[in-house]
Write a protein that holds these residues in place. Structure first.
Motif, PDB file in Angstrom:
ATOM      1  N   LEU A   1       9.638  -5.292  -3.498  1.00  0.00           N
ATOM      2  CA  LEU A   1       8.409  -5.788  -4.105  1.00  0.00           C
ATOM      3  C   LEU A   1       7.214  -5.071  -3.487  1.00  0.00           C
ATOM      4  CD1 LEU A   1       9.271  -9.590  -3.935  1.00  0.00           C
ATOM      5  CD2 LEU A   1       9.217  -8.194  -6.017  1.00  0.00           C
ATOM      6  N   TYR A   2       6.121  -5.034  -4.217  1.00  0.00           N
ATOM      7  CA  TYR A   2       4.898  -4.434  -3.691  1.00  0.00           C
ATOM      8  C   TYR A   2       4.001  -5.466  -3.012  1.00  0.00           C
ATOM      9  CZ  TYR A   2       6.106  -0.277  -6.393  1.00  0.00           C
ATOM     10  OH  TYR A   2       6.736   0.828  -6.890  1.00  0.00           O
ATOM     11  N   ASN A   3       4.193  -6.737  -3.362  1.00  0.00           N
ATOM     12  CA  ASN A   3       3.400  -7.829  -2.795  1.00  0.00           C
ATOM     13  C   ASN A   3       4.316  -9.011  -2.491  1.00  0.00           C
ATOM     14  OD1 ASN A   3       0.480  -6.843  -3.324  1.00  0.00           O
ATOM     15  ND2 ASN A   3       1.416  -6.695  -5.352  1.00  0.00           N
ATOM     16  N   ASN A  44       0.817  -1.213   0.000  1.00  0.00           N
ATOM     17  CA  ASN A  44       0.000   0.000   0.000  1.00  0.00           C
ATOM     18  C   ASN A  44       0.855   1.270   0.000  1.00  0.00           C
ATOM     19  OD1 ASN A  44      -2.334   1.522  -0.016  1.00  0.00           O
ATOM     20  ND2 ASN A  44      -2.717   1.331   2.180  1.00  0.00           N
ATOM     21  N   PRO A  45       1.740   1.430  -0.997  1.00  0.00           N
ATOM     22  CA  PRO A  45       2.639   2.586  -0.990  1.00  0.00           C
ATOM     23  C   PRO A  45       1.934   3.919  -1.172  1.00  0.00           C
ATOM     24  CG  PRO A  45       2.747   1.449  -3.088  1.00  0.00           C
ATOM     25  CD  PRO A  45       1.916   0.585  -2.189  1.00  0.00           C
ATOM     26  N   LEU A  46       0.719   3.895  -1.716  1.00  0.00           N
ATOM     27  CA  LEU A  46      -0.025   5.140  -1.950  1.00  0.00           C
ATOM     28  C   LEU A  46      -1.203   5.254  -1.001  1.00  0.00           C
ATOM     29  CD1 LEU A  46       0.034   5.047  -5.858  1.00  0.00           C
ATOM     30  CD2 LEU A  46       1.534   6.360  -4.342  1.00  0.00           C
ATOM     31  N   GLY A  47      -1.030   4.712   0.199  1.00  0.00           N
ATOM     32  CA  GLY A  47      -2.115   4.735   1.178  1.00  0.00           C
ATOM     33  C   GLY A  47      -2.569   6.129   1.552  1.00  0.00           C
ATOM     34  N   TYR A  48      -1.707   7.123   1.370  1.00  0.00           N
ATOM     35  CA  TYR A  48      -2.076   8.492   1.739  1.00  0.00           C
ATOM     36  C   TYR A  48      -3.002   9.150   0.717  1.00  0.00           C
ATOM     37  CZ  TYR A  48       2.127   9.270  -1.149  1.00  0.00           C
ATOM     38  OH  TYR A  48       3.080   9.249  -2.153  1.00  0.00           O
ATOM     39  N   ILE A  49      -3.180   8.535  -0.457  1.00  0.00           N
ATOM     40  CA  ILE A  49      -4.144   9.083  -1.432  1.00  0.00           C
ATOM     41  C   ILE A  49      -5.192   8.046  -1.811  1.00  0.00           C
ATOM     42  CG2 ILE A  49      -2.554  10.786  -2.406  1.00  0.00           C
ATOM     43  CD1 ILE A  49      -2.054   8.843  -4.727  1.00  0.00           C
TER      44      ILE A  49
END
Length: 567
Positions: A394-396, A313-318
């Motif tokens: 990695l993202y996942n 969740n790298p873009l959890g702030y948006i």
């Protein structure tokens, strides 16, 4: 083919709300100013022509978000660029790539920094500082950070002229608005919305349903799509699925298309996903690959925005999502869904669709390779190949297999590292053994690691170590080792007209590893030569004195070419 490897280091932090210019105290104990709201900032227009855009904030680009607005310049260069507000020039950048020529202006009272890119030239005060550094460093490429009082500027000052420098695809002005403290990119549109007409809603071209751990239209691996007349046709599904959509924004007065600012997904009247892209950290720019279905991009070149959120969740702030934006279809009924898209001017487009729950078996899939947890990383060693995956690369959580196949074409096996359909957040390190018994210690610099996922081999920066080719790479896929022993080429362009035109012009290129350095000299004295990276054109004003021009170009494998021309 010309390649340069650059590293841009930008700090990141949590963005403060765009509210009043209130001060708070940061970790250093110094007061900082939160970014001013558009109404308070009242930024000066950057151009004195009607403001039309060729690109907007947050557009999905290759491995990055677009960080600002691209203002059209009527196909011309040389237009005056006006400073947005009082402040000081904080950075000057000159490069063959990226922004080309760029000026960064910090506005302390507003808590903002504005950035102006792809410039043809700087104002005299800025040009003087830039030129002095270029001459001192004997380098066209410079990146200068300036002190607050060195070059003060006022709102409305002419700070530059518009151009087509760097990686620009045509004459225009790129403009960023950033948080001066965190350096996060902010959407400039609210600051200029009153000057840009837009009454057109986003345009939807197709919708999709992606099997995650489920079935969609009878398949557990293929995206199902609906477009045009089939938009109203229900999807059939069972298990875990993620909706997707292909859409662009459009604006008045242009035929260009743009990115979507706000994307919302409703299921049975409840919001299950929303992304509101009004700011981002440059550290997270590659996370653009998590908001699209990356396998479709990697295999078909198709960008399908998806509701599925990566585990990291790298873009959890948006982004807000229920169950990571994945829908669990487990009832034999209609699931009523709707995409809602909104642009910066409040224009809205909606597309309803139905998922019909059809009970059916979901085949189990046995993944190949070693499970690498995104938060921990790990390493894989197999057949002499070593792959080191840093934490959060990695993202996942992902299974990554490493296989080798023999090849007569290369000096190593062709090594497949995972799948090119899996994006990376940061580079990983790979080491591939070299099968070459004829090399000498004097020729190891010619080894070149190449990526084989495209139409032609693509070189990556390579180091020789203990019989292996070593590199940091930013994508998974197939790699092999070859050699580059071919020197770059230098071709004069209309040499007979250099004097009359008052400018030297040459074309430089390399066959594989990419140009690393170049140097021009007139009678043994360094000559400032400008490189246009996108065309490979090297140029300089025709010298007023001197008899001989010497140009030397070296590639990343230390192959060098020198040419001499009479003046």
């Amino acid at each position: 083919m010309i390649r340069f490897i650059t590293k841009i280091l930008l700090s990141s932090a949590l963005l403060l709300p765009l509210e009043a210019c209130a001060k708070d105290r940061g970790e250093t104990g110094q007061d900082r100013v939160a970014p001013a709201s558009p109404a308070q900032a009242n930024l000066h227009r950057p151009l004195d022509i009607p403001l039309l855009l060729s690109g907007n904030f947050g557009e999905i680009r290759s491995n990055h978000f677009h960080s600002g607005l691209d203002f059209k310049t009527q196909g011309r260069t040389g237009l005056k660029i006006y400073c947005a507000a009082d402040g000081y020039v904080s950075r000057i950048l000159v490069s063959p790539w990226g922004f080309g020529r760029a000026v960064y202006v910090t506005h302390p009272e507003l808590g903002l920094t504005t950035v102006y890119g792809h410039l043809e030239s700087f104002s005299p005060a800025i040009e003087k500082v830039a030129h002095e550094r270029q001459m001192a460093d004997e380098s066209f490429r410079i990146d200068i950070n300036l002190e607050p009082g060195q070059i003060p500027v006022k709102r409305g000052d002419v700070i530059a002229r518009s151009g087509n420098a760097g990686s620009s695809g045509g004459p225009h002005l790129h403009m960023d608005v950033r948080d001066a403290h965190t350096e996060e990119a902010l959407d400039p549109m609210p600051y200029f919305a009153s000057l840009i007409a837009d009454k057109r809603a986003p345009r939807i071209s197709s919708i999709a349903l992606i099997p995650v751990e489920g079935m969609v239209d009878g398949s557990n691996s293929t995206i199902a799509t609906r477009a045009d007349a089939t938009l109203s046709k229900p999807f059939t599904a069972w298990g875990r699925v993620a909706p997707g959509i292909r859409a662009v924004d459009v604006m008045d007065g242009t035929t260009n298309t743009y990115g979507i600012k706000k994307v919302t997904l409703m299921v049975d009247g409840e919001q299950v996903f929303q992304r509101y892209l009004d700011h981002f950290s440059f550290d997270d720019s590659r996370a653009v690959n998590t908001i699209i279905h990356f396998p479709a991009l990697a295999t078909q070149g198709t960008r399908v925005m998806t509701s599925q959120v990566a585990e990291s969740n790298p873009l959890g702030y948006i982004t807000k999502a229920v169950d990571n934006g994945v829908i669990t279809v487990h009832e034999g009924r209609d699931y009523k869904c709707q995409w809602i898209l909104e642009d910066s001017h409040g224009n809205v487009a909606k597309q309803a669709f139905t998922i019909y729950g059809q009970r059916q078996p979901v085949p189990s899939v046995t993944p190949k390779g070693q499970l690498i947890h995104w938060v921990k990383g790990g390493s894989i060693e197999k057949d002499g190949v070593k792959v080191t995956i840093p934490e959060k690369a990695l993202y996942n959580d992902t299974h990554i297999d490493v296989t080798s196949s023999s090849s007569d074409k290369y000096l190593s096996p062709v090594v497949a590292i995972g799948s090119k359909t899996v994006p990376l957040a940061i580079p990983i390190d790979i080491e591939i053994p070299i099968n070459d018994t004829h090399h000498s210690p004097l020729t190891t610099h010619h080894y070149c690691l190449v990526y084989l996922g495209g139409n032609t081999p693509s070189a990556v920066g390579t180091t020789y170590r203990d019989g292996k080719a070593c590199a940091s790479v930013n994508r998974l896929g197939r790699y092999a080792v070859t050699t580059d022993t071919t020197a770059p080429t230098i071709t004069p362009l209309n040499q007979q007209k250099w004097r009359a035109r008052g400018r030297i012009s040459l074309k430089i290129a390399d066959n594989l590893s990419g140009i690393d350095t170049y140097r021009g000299e007139v009678d043994g004295q360094w000559l400032l030569m400008e490189l246009d990276g996108k065309t490979g054109t090297l140029s300089a004003p025709y010298p007023s004195t001197g008899k001989t021009l010497t140009v030397t170009v070296t590639d990343a494998c230390s192959n060098s070419t020198t040419r001499t021309y009479s003046l």
